[in-house]
Design an enzyme around this catalytic site. Structure first.
Site, PDB file in Angstrom:
ATOM      1  N   ARG A 110       7.097 -10.143   2.068  1.00 28.82           N
ATOM      2  CA  ARG A 110       6.783  -8.730   1.811  1.00 28.82           C
ATOM      3  C   ARG A 110       8.057  -8.103   1.290  1.00 28.82           C
ATOM      4  NH1 ARG A 110       3.485  -4.545   5.506  1.00 28.82           N
ATOM      5  NH2 ARG A 110       1.876  -5.824   4.519  1.00 28.82           N
ATOM      6  N   HIS A 137      -1.296  -5.941  -3.502  1.00 30.19           N
ATOM      7  CA  HIS A 137      -1.490  -6.432  -2.129  1.00 30.19           C
ATOM      8  C   HIS A 137      -2.716  -7.364  -2.158  1.00 30.19           C
ATOM      9  CE1 HIS A 137      -1.039  -6.782   2.050  1.00 30.19           C
ATOM     10  NE2 HIS A 137      -1.336  -5.565   2.459  1.00 30.19           N
ATOM     11  N   GLN A 140      -4.742  -8.486   1.054  1.00 35.34           N
ATOM     12  CA  GLN A 140      -5.573  -7.417   1.608  1.00 35.34           C
ATOM     13  C   GLN A 140      -6.938  -7.365   0.930  1.00 35.34           C
ATOM     14  OE1 GLN A 140      -4.825  -5.109   4.197  1.00 35.34           O
ATOM     15  NE2 GLN A 140      -7.036  -4.904   3.986  1.00 35.34           N
ATOM     16  N   ASP A 228      -6.530   4.844   1.406  1.00 34.57           N
ATOM     17  CA  ASP A 228      -5.317   4.267   1.992  1.00 34.57           C
ATOM     18  C   ASP A 228      -4.364   5.425   2.266  1.00 34.57           C
ATOM     19  OD1 ASP A 228      -3.297   2.531   2.817  1.00 34.57           O
ATOM     20  OD2 ASP A 228      -2.888   1.703   0.831  1.00 34.57           O
ATOM     21  N   CYS A 267      -7.085  -0.234   4.592  1.00 33.41           N
ATOM     22  CA  CYS A 267      -6.331  -1.451   4.932  1.00 33.41           C
ATOM     23  C   CYS A 267      -5.559  -1.317   6.230  1.00 33.41           C
ATOM     24  CB  CYS A 267      -5.400  -1.820   3.781  1.00 33.41           C
ATOM     25  SG  CYS A 267      -4.037  -0.663   3.547  1.00 33.41           S
ATOM     26  N   ARG A 295      -8.231 -10.410   7.572  1.00 32.11           N
ATOM     27  CA  ARG A 295      -6.917 -10.831   7.050  1.00 32.11           C
ATOM     28  C   ARG A 295      -6.608 -12.236   7.553  1.00 32.11           C
ATOM     29  NH1 ARG A 295      -3.182  -7.024   5.522  1.00 32.11           N
ATOM     30  NH2 ARG A 295      -2.044  -8.861   4.797  1.00 32.11           N
TER      31      ARG A 295
HETATM   32  N1   CP Z   1      -2.741  -3.736   5.852  1.00 31.88           N
HETATM   33  C1   CP Z   1      -1.538  -4.300   6.065  1.00 31.88           C
HETATM   34  O1   CP Z   1      -0.996  -5.044   5.235  1.00 31.88           O
HETATM   35  O2   CP Z   1      -1.000  -3.998   7.276  1.00 31.88           O
HETATM   36  P1   CP Z   1       0.499  -4.279   7.755  1.00 31.88           P
HETATM   37  O3   CP Z   1       1.410  -3.401   6.950  1.00 31.88           O
HETATM   38  O4   CP Z   1       0.483  -3.916   9.205  1.00 31.88           O
HETATM   39  O5   CP Z   1       0.816  -5.731   7.532  1.00 31.88           O
HETATM   40  N1  NVA Z   2      -0.274   1.163   0.445  1.00 33.31           N
HETATM   41  C1  NVA Z   2       0.324   0.858   1.728  1.00 33.31           C
HETATM   42  C2  NVA Z   2      -0.275  -0.367   2.308  1.00 33.31           C
HETATM   43  C3  NVA Z   2       0.245  -0.726   3.660  1.00 33.31           C
HETATM   44  C4  NVA Z   2      -0.350  -1.989   4.194  1.00 33.31           C
HETATM   45  C5  NVA Z   2       1.835   0.706   1.565  1.00 33.31           C
HETATM   46  O1  NVA Z   2       2.255   0.103   0.576  1.00 33.31           O
HETATM   47  O2  NVA Z   2       2.575   1.191   2.415  1.00 33.31           O
END
Ligand code: CP
Ligand code: NVA
Length: 312
Positions: A110, A137, A140, A228, A267, A295
């Site tokens: 990430r 993502h 997701q 989101d 998500c 997930r």
């Molecule tokens: N939706 C998602 O990716 O959650 P986290 O940021 O908790 O991994």
């Molecule tokens: N759009 C959000 C998703 C988190 C899982 C972010 O990037 O923070």
């Protein structure tokens, strides 16, 4: 079980890199692994495999579901953060990838900058999985599609609406919609609308993906309403975002304009009272916790795929 010897690592970086057939194969495997898990059957497909996970940003779902998924498949994980690696002292991502490829069997990362993800993958001789960038993502949206299909059937027949900020999850939905043929109506305020890269993806997706500013218009006759957070990781203007995005809150009034049986997805993590009300996220149309559970199953199938296991 079918396994292949892989000349090039099978990376999972963006849904754009895939055919609908391959994603369908991964989704089928995810469904099979979910059924088996419910029966207490945990096929040991990845014994002796080690997945390194690098988190440059916070995570609950991605971190726990990849970790548990690897363990259920018989593999092991290493949890790392850039801050505790030499990345913090300016070792390059490419060199990091070259070194880690000598130790581990796959890397999940990430990291906000999508170019950083590509640099890591480009230098890695083991598979790299995108656990979220600012741009996409993909894990997701695989879980989202799995969830929709469990509840309502083929995604290709769905009318999907996205309401709120334009972000990484939306981008992966645009990519999926191009592949699977579902319609996707997007409503974002101009101020926080798609950037140039996503605009190009939307244009390239064809007529089934439309972009506007009116949330009521976007959700009309929708089978699935998605939102989101208004403030994604890396965003620097929370006050302005909350002000501009307020008309995009998903509440019961907005959901009432969608189809009667429309599902609601997010998500997570959710900011209750901002992008969604308690009534909607805790209501009968919400499938957010199925989405979170999936997930695990979707990523187990992605892990199998990157290791060359296409069926089980
Ligand atoms: N939706 C998602 O990716 O959650 P986290 O940021 O908790 O991994
Ligand atoms: N759009 C959000 C998703 C988190 C899982 C972010 O990037 O923070």
């Amino acid at each position: 079980m079918t396994a292949h010897t892989l000349a090039q690592p099978r990376h999972f970086l963006s849904l754009q890199d895939f055919s609908a057939e391959t994603l369908r194969q991964i989704l089928d495997l995810a469904a099979e692994l979910k059924v088996r898990l419910r029966r207490g059957d945990r096929p040991q497909l990845l014994t002796d495999k080690v997945l390194a996970m690098i988190f440059e940003r916070e995570s609950t779902r991605t971190r726990v579901s990849f970790d548990v998924g690897m363990r259920q498949l018989g593999g092991q994980t290493l949890m790392l953060t850039g801050a505790e690696m030499q990345l913090a002292r300016e070792e390059t991502l490419a060199d990091t990838a070259r070194v880690m490829s000598r130790y581990v069997d796959a890397i999940m990362i990430r990291i906000l900058d999508n170019d950083d993800l590509l640099e890591l993958a480009g230098a890695s001789s083991v598979p790299v999985i995108n656990g979220l960038t600012r741009r996409t993502h993909p894990c997701q949206v695989m879980a989202d599609i799995m969830t929709y299909e469990e509840h309502r059937g083929p995604i290709g027949e769905a009318k999907v609406a996205w309401v709120g900020d334009s972000n990484n999850v939306l981008a992966s939905w645009v990519h999926a919609s191009k592949l699977f043929g579902n319609s996707l109506s997007i409503a974002c305020p101009d101020e926080f609308g798609p950037d140039q890269a996503l605009l190009a993806d939307i244009r390239g997706a064809g007529a089934n993906v439309t972009l506007g500013e009116d949330p009521h218009q976007a959700v009309r006759a929708a089978d699935l309403v998605i939102t989101d957070t208004w403030v994604s990781m890396g965003d620097t203007d929370p006050g302005l975002r909350r002000k501009v995005l307020k008309p995009y809150r998903v509440d019961t009034n907005l959901m009432a304009r969608a189809n009667g049986g429309a599902l609601f997805m997010h998500c997570l993590p959710a900011h209750r009272g901002d992008e969604v009300t308690d009534e909607v996220i805790d209501g009968p149309q919400s499938v957010v916790f199925d989405e979170a559970e999936n997930r695990l199953h979707a990523q187990k199938a992605i892990l199998c795929w990157v290791f060359g296991i296409d069926t089980v």
